[in-house]
Design an enzyme around this catalytic site. Structure first.
Site, mmCIF file in Angstrom:
data_model
loop_
_atom_site.group_PDB
_atom_site.id
_atom_site.type_symbol
_atom_site.label_atom_id
_atom_site.label_comp_id
_atom_site.label_asym_id
_atom_site.label_seq_id
_atom_site.Cartn_x
_atom_site.Cartn_y
_atom_site.Cartn_z
ATOM 1 N N GLU A 247 25.991 48.259 10.277
ATOM 2 C CA GLU A 247 26.682 48.093 11.563
ATOM 3 C C GLU A 247 28.200 48.086 11.365
ATOM 4 O O GLU A 247 28.943 48.611 12.190
ATOM 5 C CB GLU A 247 26.183 46.806 12.219
ATOM 6 C CG GLU A 247 26.958 46.340 13.431
ATOM 7 C CD GLU A 247 27.478 44.935 13.243
ATOM 8 O OE1 GLU A 247 28.707 44.754 13.175
ATOM 9 O OE2 GLU A 247 26.654 44.017 13.155
ATOM 10 N N GLU A 325 32.983 37.077 6.359
ATOM 11 C CA GLU A 325 32.226 36.587 7.517
ATOM 12 C C GLU A 325 31.195 35.552 7.091
ATOM 13 O O GLU A 325 31.027 34.505 7.731
ATOM 14 C CB GLU A 325 31.551 37.785 8.188
ATOM 15 C CG GLU A 325 30.812 37.464 9.450
ATOM 16 C CD GLU A 325 30.176 38.704 10.057
ATOM 17 O OE1 GLU A 325 29.369 38.526 10.982
ATOM 18 O OE2 GLU A 325 30.464 39.814 9.617
#
Length: 1161
Positions: A247, A325
């Site tokens: 993604e 992240e």
């Protein structure tokens, strides 16, 4: 980036991670009990991400309107054009799909098509105006726009950014004095909370999310979203996190548009934004942009799915973004609890996978095992990014025929591999294991006591027309008399409760559905957690014995029917994201309604789900710092300390028996707050374009505007009760927080019926006063407002409630301070805003001890002398509006303030040069660091503020490209336009990790970026500059999608006492006057000799921030439980070029103050 809705294991690229402050995500089937620190009570706490604003609507809706006329084609293949005459074409070009059911108040037109490659698309024509009349753009207008597009040079190298809502990469246009330290504003899902420790900073910070870039009578953004029906469940076992990584990677250039940051740059140039997220069984991409550039944006975006480059050189760099992240997520209790829960699934079930991915799983382990990550990425893309798994939604002010033509031309190129979609539905009962029905003690990061009770049920998606879990959660989460929470609050055992299923991938997928009840416990409640669990089981047993009640079901239907029938329009990018996921889940006729409405009452379906909620099938998780020392197990990925225990035998035996019910627990009474009058009221005074002051007395004033645009039977009431008492001491600020939280606690039961009847209220502990916000159907809204004022007037507290709230407030303050991003904000504002009380000041005052007597004396003094300012907008007359102010004044019976009181702080004038304040993070287990480099400008005009917005807009994309994409310094990277109590400045912030970088290295890289940016804007062409100016003008002209956005903008003017209601018009005029030389000169002036520069570093724990390299030079002497600022000296990297700040109070005591300043001219 992690899209966290309830417990969904979902991710997003980080291109638009602003956590959308103020966008209240309430998933279907979850009723949220309000109260202090309620984020900790959520079954799987929530982070709001774009498009997750699912309405709680449920109704039978007998008067739903079909959309358009019957074309006689069901599920047709898209057509490229029509041979009708010009007149016929114009009349038929916007005919919608008759099978798609929509709300009567929805003016948009819809059409469903299916392309030859199997991709399904929903086309949404937004040509209609707010009155619901449809008008097509004329041929001349369309031709003119096309000519403009063709005539414009697209110079990709000159593209710059806009000021969208991004937090990690976005230009954040927000006021510093409007920045809050409340949990709801932060990045992780632990702290998404509407009511915990609300203050004026958060109140205004929420407004700023929606205040910028809105103006009526102009067009909305165009938007598109695409959902791939595959997610992290499909990750290969040897490459955890691959779906999430893919993604990220598809953004990195395509065969047709090879520039690595090209799509982002194109969007930023034309006022757009984008985002993406990965769920268990779905991956979603979405963007918005100005209508004029929508077709080209679609073509660029579609290349992600047609031919992404995913070059080898980009892989290692983007792995670092994924890893950052992950590192940011590790200190989140919600993420930790989720990973622990997933680990309970039976072996071989995909819930046990590590969905996030990190450098270890995507880089180091593959290299060690000779796995070619690049090749595997391409294989994964070819196998799973297939057209027949995809659902697409596009929304624009174009005809449906135009949208159909574009979609067919562009998206028909996406390949279809012809392979069956992955199916996991055979993997049922993943938690039917001996390990599930146990007690799990967990050591949290935050200070918290919370009990979560969870059941894993068979998949419930097929019952969407009945929504049994929504019915159950409505009762379990009720806060009125007879409810679980009402009983526990009276015992002083609990503060908040959440029950339900968020219908996200983690909570509901093709293998199971979760039903969870999470309760925030008090200290005493923790000691009685088994009794708390027993109360829950008694309530559920009562429901099981009674069986489903049609009266209750129909009440929910009525409430949600009203809301659906009179629903307000939402932001296009949110709407299309929600719809593309709905297309994966519901048949065509229910695309718009499937996640909102209850269609059928089937008591047997409700009973089947309800009867499974028994103690013998429940999993208990107890979070508490008191568990430390007794938890000998550690979860692999997040390092969560936990233990597994059998449930105590005495309780097990009791729950096996036919135990007694609790007579205090019963069904709620009929709801008196449900609206029945939806009449639109006539004007009783002249219509005005902006709010008018209709009352002005020494005690208060009232601004009023009757709605004549959106024409819905709703109203917004907002009041600010201003008092100089609050800021007199840190103790007063704390007493005020306690007061507002106890008042909210006292209101929880009596006001809950109004809350579930779609009448919403919120009490905010402002910096300078109490803010009361009420909204909903105007029919019964006065009842709720009067109830709040009555409870405020007669405020009281028992010693037990006072102790309960103060103990919880200690935890809340602590939990805020241990987060690097909030500590960095606290430190920066403590330096800049004179007489501000920091969060550490407040924590110390609370730890020193405050009495109930001191609280009651404070409240008495607070109520005795006030200035009240209000705004009323919507379907209300001026006479009715004046009654609201009159009720406040009459009930409280206060005297006016002796003098006018400013509702802002004075700001210190920084000396010239570079000052550095470097402090240790307060959570020793957290590697995350926060680095902000701030440049102070001073008392500036509205014109200069607008110029600074333009500067930050130019800065955003190259900032992201340099600091995140190329330098891989961190996940959150963003420039910000700062308005600190009227004093302007701008900053660049990077969230990094001490395991990867020293904070001063990051500081130097920010400086390196700013130097390169100066050169970039000097070389900017006039065309590129004008394109960016136009993009910002278009954003500021973007029409309000609903009344709330207009109210937010006007309330921002009232609560800051600026009253420039036509601010956007002034800013647009200023933008039209700017030249490129204005921009370059302004930037150089603030970066050159004499510039005032402040760096704030909150330093995490890791190998690049070793203790010996940063021994404390000074410790704040007034420590409470280790809550103190530990100042660190600069390393050789910055030692010669900076002046260290080692005592904030001593530093600011020597500085001059700017006068109070408002940006109104």
């Amino acid at each position: 980036m992690l899209r966290r809705v309830a417990v969904a294991a979902v991710f997003a690229t980080g291109r638009k991670l602003r956590c959308e402050a103020g966008r209240d995500v309430t998933a279907v089937g979850r009723i949220e009990a309000r109260g202090l620190c309620e984020e900790s009570a959520k079954p799987f706490p929530t982070l709001t991400m774009p498009g997750r604003n699912k309405a709680k609507s449920t109704c039978s809706c007998p008067d739903l309107q079909p959309n358009g006329q019957d074309l006689g084609e069901s599920g047709r293949v898209a057509r490229l054009g029509a041979d009708e005459s010009e007149e016929e074409g114009r009349s038929l070009s916007n005919v919608g799909d008759p099978e798609i059911i929509k709300s009567p108040s929805d003016p948009k037109q819809y059409r469903y098509i299916k392309l030859q490659n199997g991709l399904q698309a929903l086309l949404i024509s937004d040509l209609s105006n707010v009155e619901g009349k449809t008008g097509n753009a004329t041929d001349e207008e369309e031709e003119e726009e096309e000519e403009e597009e063709e005539g414009e040079e697209e110079e990709e190298e000159e593209e710059d950014d806009d000021d969208d809502d991004d937090e990690d990469s976005g230009a954040e246009i927000q006021d510093d004095d409007e920045e809050g330290f409340d949990d709801e504003e932060e990045f992780d899902d632990d702290e998404h909370d509407d009511d915990d420790l609300d203050n004026e900073e958060n109140e205004l910070e929420e407004l700023e999310e929606r205040v910028e870039a809105r103006k009526k009578t102009t067009e909305k953004q165009s938007a598109a979203a695409l959902c791939v029906g595959v997610g992290s469940f499909a990750d290969p076992d040897d490459l955890p996190g691959l779906a999430h990584f893919l993604e990220h990677m598809v953004f990195m250039g395509s065969l047709k548009y090879p520039d690595e940051n090209g799509f982002d740059a194109f969007l930023k140039k034309h006022g757009g934004s984008d985002n993406a997220s990965t769920d268990c069984e779905r991956t979603v991409f979405q963007f918005d942009v100005q209508r004029k550039y929508f077709k080209e944006a679609l073509d660029r975006w579609a290349q992600f799915f047609i031919h992404p480059l995913m070059i080898r050189d980009a892989i290692d760099r983007e792995v670092e973004a994924v890893d950052s992240e992950y590192q940011l997520a590790r200190p989140s209790d919600a993420n930790r609890k989720e990973m622990l829960f997933g680990s309970l699934a039976r072996p071989g079930h995909p819930m046990g996978k590590f969905f996030w991915g990190n450098a270890e799983t995507l880089k180091h382990e593959p290299k060690k095992n000779n796995i070619d990550t690049h090749a595997r990425l391409r294989e994964f893309w070819m196998r799973y990014y297939s057209a027949h798994y995809m659902t697409l939604v596009v929304q624009s002010k174009e005809t449906l025929d135009t949208l159909e033509k574009w979609v067919t031309e562009i998206f028909s190129q996406i390949p279809n591999n012809g392979l069956p979609k992955p199916n996991f539905s055979h993997l049922t009962d993943p938690f039917d294991t001996p390990a599930f029905n146990k007690l799990y003690r967990v050591v949290p990061i935050r200070k918290i006591h919370a009990l979560t009770i969870t059941w894993a049920l068979p998949p419930q998606q097929q019952h969407y027309r009945v929504k049994p879990l929504h019915y159950i959660s409505w009762l379990v989460g009720h806060e009125g008399k007879g409810s679980i929470l009402s009983y526990l609050r009276k015992k002083c055992w609990a503060l908040a409760l959440f029950g339900g299923n968020g219908e996200t991938g983690f909570e509901q997928n093709s293998t199971y559905s979760v039903f969870s009840i999470s309760i925030t416990l008090t200290d005493e409640g923790y000691e009685h957690f088994y009794e708390v669990a027993h109360t829950v089981f008694q309530y559920l047993k009562m429901l099981q014995k009674l069986g489903p009640e049609k009266r209750v079901f129909e009440e929910i239907q009525k409430i949600e029917d009203n809301e659906f029938h009179y629903q307000e329009q939402t932001d296009p990018v949110e709407y299309v994201e929600n719809m593309c996921e709905n297309m994966q889940l519901y048949p065509r006729q229910d695309f718009l309604t499937g996640d909102q409405l209850l269609f059928e009452y089937k008591p047997e379906v409700i009973a089947e789900a309800l009867n499974q909620l028994v103690p013998q099938k429940a999993n208990l998780v107890l979070l508490s710092g008191a568990n430390e020392g007794r938890c000998d197990l550690k979860e692999k990925w997040f390092g969560t300390q936990y233990s597994i225990e059998d449930i105590e035998n005495s309780w097990t035996e009791l729950w096996k028996s036919n135990f007694d019910l609790n007579s205090d627990l019963h069904l709620p009474a009929e709801n008196k707050y449900i609206a029945t009058d939806f009449t639109l009221k006539a004007f009783d005074c002249p219509e005005t374009e902006y709010p008018a002051k209709i009352v002005n007395t020494p005690q208060g004033c009232l601004w009023y505007k009757k709605d004549n645009k959106f024409k819905i039977p709703k109203a917004y009431i907002r009041f600010h009760l201003i008092s100089p008492l609050i800021q007199k001491s840190a103790a007063n600020v704390v007493l005020f927080d306690i007061f507002v939280n106890i008042l909210t606690h006292n209101l929880a039961e009596p006001a809950y019926e109004a809350d579930v009847a779609q009448l919403e209220y919120k009490l905010v502990a402002g910096e300078h006063g109490l803010i009361i916000r009420v909204k909903g159907f105007n029919h019964k809204l006065p009842l709720l407002f009067q109830l709040i004022i009555d409870y405020l007037t007669e405020f009281s507290s028992t010693p037990a409630v006072f102790t309960m709230i103060t103990e919880q407030l200690k935890k809340t303050y602590f939990n805020i301070l241990i987060k690097p991003e909030t500590l960095a904000k606290d430190v920066r504002l403590l330096i800049l805003e004179y007489s501000r009380w920091s969060m550490i000041d407040k924590y110390r005052a609370l730890m020193d001890g405050l009495s109930l007597e001191s609280l009651l004396n404070f409240v008495k003094d607070f109520k005795s002398q006030l200035f009240v300012e209000g705004l009323v907008q919507g379907n209300v007359t001026s006479t009715e509006s004046m009654d609201f102010l009159r009720y406040v004044v009459d009930k409280l019976n206060f005297v006016p303030l002796e003098r006018e009181m400013p509702v802002q702080f004075q700001v210190v004038e920084l000396p010239s040069g570079h000052h550095l304040c470097k402090v240790r993070a307060l959570n020793k287990g957290d590697a995350n660091s926060e680095v902000t480099v701030y440049y102070q400008s001073g008392t500036r005009s509205l014109r200069e503020y607008t110029l600074m917005e333009l500067l930050v807009m130019h800065m955003e994309e190259p900032c992201f490209d340099f600091l995140r994409t190329k330098q891989t310094l961190g996940y959150h990277v963003y420039p910000t336009c700062r308005n600190t109590s009227g004093i302007l400045g701008f900053s660049v912030t990077v969230g990094t990790q001490a395991t990867k970088y020293n904070s001063e290295t990051v500081d130097k890289k920010i400086e390196e970026f700013l130097s390169s940016f100066e050169e970039k804007i000097e070389n900017l062409t006039e065309d590129a500059f004008n394109t960016q100016v136009t993009a910002l003008i278009k954003l500021k002209e973007c029409e309000d999608t609903h009344l709330g956005e207009e109210v937010d903008r006007n309330w921002n003017e009232v609560v800051t006492q600026q009253y420039l209601f036509d601010r956007l018009a002034h800013e647009i005029e200023a933008l039209k006057s700017f030249s490129k030389s204005d921009l370059v000169s302004w930037f150089k002036a603030h970066r050159g000799p004499g510039s005032k520069m402040l760096s704030v570093h909150v330093v995490g724990y890791g190998k690049y921030e070793l203790e010996e390299d940063g021994a404390p030079v000074c410790e704040d002497p007034n420590s409470r439980e280790g809550m103190q600022l530990i100042y660190l000296p600069p390393s050789p990297l910055l030692a010669e070029s900076t002046t260290p700040i080692t005592d904030i109070r001593a530093f600011t005591a020597t500085l001059s103050l700017f006068p109070y300043h408002k940006i109104v001219k």
